[in-house]
Every structure is written in C-alpha cells, then in structure tokens.
Design a protein around this motif. Structure first.
Motif, PDB file in Angstrom:
ATOM      1  N   ILE A  37       0.880  -1.272  -0.044  1.00  0.00           N
ATOM      2  CA  ILE A  37      -0.087   0.122  -0.123  1.00  0.00           C
ATOM      3  C   ILE A  37       0.787   1.299  -0.091  1.00  0.00           C
ATOM      4  O   ILE A  37       1.907   1.266   0.742  1.00  0.00           O
ATOM      5  CB  ILE A  37      -0.978   0.030   1.389  1.00  0.00           C
ATOM      6  N   ILE A  38       0.678   2.185  -0.848  1.00  0.00           N
ATOM      7  CA  ILE A  38       1.392   3.396  -1.048  1.00  0.00           C
ATOM      8  C   ILE A  38       0.661   4.553  -0.556  1.00  0.00           C
ATOM      9  O   ILE A  38      -0.532   4.735  -1.056  1.00  0.00           O
ATOM     10  CB  ILE A  38       1.952   3.595  -2.520  1.00  0.00           C
ATOM     11  N   ARG A  39       0.921   5.529   0.413  1.00  0.00           N
ATOM     12  CA  ARG A  39       0.293   6.652   0.671  1.00  0.00           C
ATOM     13  C   ARG A  39       1.255   7.661  -0.103  1.00  0.00           C
ATOM     14  O   ARG A  39       2.312   7.719   0.209  1.00  0.00           O
ATOM     15  CB  ARG A  39       0.544   6.910   2.249  1.00  0.00           C
ATOM     16  N   THR A  40       0.458   8.544  -0.529  1.00  0.00           N
ATOM     17  CA  THR A  40       1.042   9.618  -1.353  1.00  0.00           C
ATOM     18  C   THR A  40       0.775  11.153  -0.699  1.00  0.00           C
ATOM     19  O   THR A  40      -0.129  11.240   0.205  1.00  0.00           O
ATOM     20  CB  THR A  40       0.684   9.735  -2.605  1.00  0.00           C
ATOM     21  N   TYR A  41       1.228  12.161  -1.124  1.00  0.00           N
ATOM     22  CA  TYR A  41       1.134  13.669  -0.595  1.00  0.00           C
ATOM     23  C   TYR A  41      -0.282  14.120  -1.144  1.00  0.00           C
ATOM     24  O   TYR A  41      -1.052  14.458  -0.379  1.00  0.00           O
ATOM     25  CB  TYR A  41       2.026  14.337  -0.914  1.00  0.00           C
ATOM     26  N   SER A  42      -0.404  13.870  -2.465  1.00  0.00           N
ATOM     27  CA  SER A  42      -1.743  14.295  -3.166  1.00  0.00           C
ATOM     28  C   SER A  42      -2.385  13.510  -4.079  1.00  0.00           C
ATOM     29  O   SER A  42      -3.497  13.800  -4.509  1.00  0.00           O
ATOM     30  CB  SER A  42      -1.130  15.475  -3.970  1.00  0.00           C
ATOM     31  N   ALA A  43      -2.041  12.249  -4.199  1.00  0.00           N
ATOM     32  CA  ALA A  43      -2.615  11.118  -4.965  1.00  0.00           C
ATOM     33  C   ALA A  43      -3.472  10.222  -4.354  1.00  0.00           C
ATOM     34  O   ALA A  43      -4.002   9.302  -5.020  1.00  0.00           O
ATOM     35  CB  ALA A  43      -1.776  10.642  -6.227  1.00  0.00           C
ATOM     36  N   GLY A  44      -3.463  10.274  -3.171  1.00  0.00           N
ATOM     37  CA  GLY A  44      -4.320   9.547  -2.318  1.00  0.00           C
ATOM     38  C   GLY A  44      -3.283   8.059  -1.911  1.00  0.00           C
ATOM     39  O   GLY A  44      -2.242   8.199  -1.680  1.00  0.00           O
ATOM     40  N   TRP A 100       3.126   5.820 -11.630  1.00  0.00           N
ATOM     41  CA  TRP A 100       3.860   6.458 -11.043  1.00  0.00           C
ATOM     42  C   TRP A 100       3.629   7.196  -9.865  1.00  0.00           C
ATOM     43  O   TRP A 100       2.596   8.184 -10.003  1.00  0.00           O
ATOM     44  CB  TRP A 100       4.953   7.368 -12.153  1.00  0.00           C
ATOM     45  N   LEU A 101       4.136   7.279  -8.689  1.00  0.00           N
ATOM     46  CA  LEU A 101       3.831   8.096  -7.478  1.00  0.00           C
ATOM     47  C   LEU A 101       4.949   8.451  -6.963  1.00  0.00           C
ATOM     48  O   LEU A 101       6.245   8.113  -6.923  1.00  0.00           O
ATOM     49  CB  LEU A 101       2.985   7.106  -6.591  1.00  0.00           C
ATOM     50  N   GLU A 102       4.718   9.710  -6.040  1.00  0.00           N
ATOM     51  CA  GLU A 102       5.467  10.200  -5.093  1.00  0.00           C
ATOM     52  C   GLU A 102       4.846   9.575  -3.623  1.00  0.00           C
ATOM     53  O   GLU A 102       4.315   9.799  -3.165  1.00  0.00           O
ATOM     54  CB  GLU A 102       5.448  11.567  -5.113  1.00  0.00           C
ATOM     55  N   ALA A 103       5.808   8.430  -3.157  1.00  0.00           N
ATOM     56  CA  ALA A 103       5.402   8.017  -1.944  1.00  0.00           C
ATOM     57  C   ALA A 103       5.738   8.712  -0.762  1.00  0.00           C
ATOM     58  O   ALA A 103       6.833   9.254  -0.482  1.00  0.00           O
ATOM     59  CB  ALA A 103       5.687   6.397  -1.802  1.00  0.00           C
TER      60      ALA A 103
END
Length: 126
Positions: A37-44, A100-103
């Motif tokens: 599970i990935i938590r991001t700053y702005s993508a949920g 692609w995400l910022e985690a």
C-alpha cells in the motif's frame, strides 16, 4: 592488506557474492516485487506490486486507487495492510497496468490483506 588489482577470480567472486547478498536481502529494494500500500502526498492511497523505487518515487503495477477504505480490524492504514478491508464499506478503483507515484509511506501487505483488497469489487460511479 591485499591490493584489489591482485585479487584472484575466486576472491573477486566471493567479494561480489558478499555484496550482492547484502544488497538484495534488505532495505527498500527488498520490497521490490511485493504487494504494498502506497500513501502519497496528493494522489491518495494505492495498492499494487512495487516494481521500482528511487528516492520517494515509486512505480507500482496492477495499481488500484483506494478511494475509500475501512480496515477489517482497528482504524489505521497499517491495519488495512495487516487485516484487509471491509469490502462493503470500501471503494477501490479498477486496476491500472502501472502508475508512477511520489510515496510518503510504503506498507507491505499480509496475505489476508492482499486477498481482501484484490477481491474488492471495482467501485462504480455514483
């Protein structure tokens, strides 16, 4: 002390094996290939298989956005990674091939959580 240029092939192989096993056995690179599970700053919040990581950038495949989630037990996202979701109270989007995400957080999932999240029906528009 021996000069590195004077190493035998056998010694070089031993050295390479020693560093190779340390590199692949732990740390964040050890999570490559795992369901997370990935938590991001702005993508949920996202669920998928971690395929790449560099700094705070990650790529996950079979990526499902967890638009709303409710843990089976407890109340945190960590509990979701341990126990899974209450499917009737959660809204999980259909899987994308990759994203692609910022985690800001990467949480490995238990077998129960993986089964629960993967088995969650795709959310429909309201």
């Amino acid at each position: 002390m021996k000069n590195i240029d004077d190493l035998t092939i056998g010694e070089a192989k031993q050295l390479a094996a020693m560093f190779g096993s340390q590199k692949s056995s732990g740390g964040l690179k050890g999570m490559i290939g795992e369901k997370v599970i990935i938590r991001t700053y702005s993508a949920g919040v996202w669920f998928g298989t971690l395929t790449q990581k560099a700094g705070n950038e990650v790529i996950i495949k079979d990526a499902r956005r967890m638009w709303r989630w409710c843990a089976k037990k407890s109340i945190s996202l960590s509990a979701v990674a341990l126990y899974g979701v209450q499917q009737e109270k959660s809204k999980i989007a259909p899987a994308l091939p990759s994203v692609w995400l910022e985690a800001i957080e990467i949480i490995p999932c238990s077998a129960d959580a993986i089964e629960s999240i993967q088995g969650c029906p795709d959310v429909e528009a309201e």
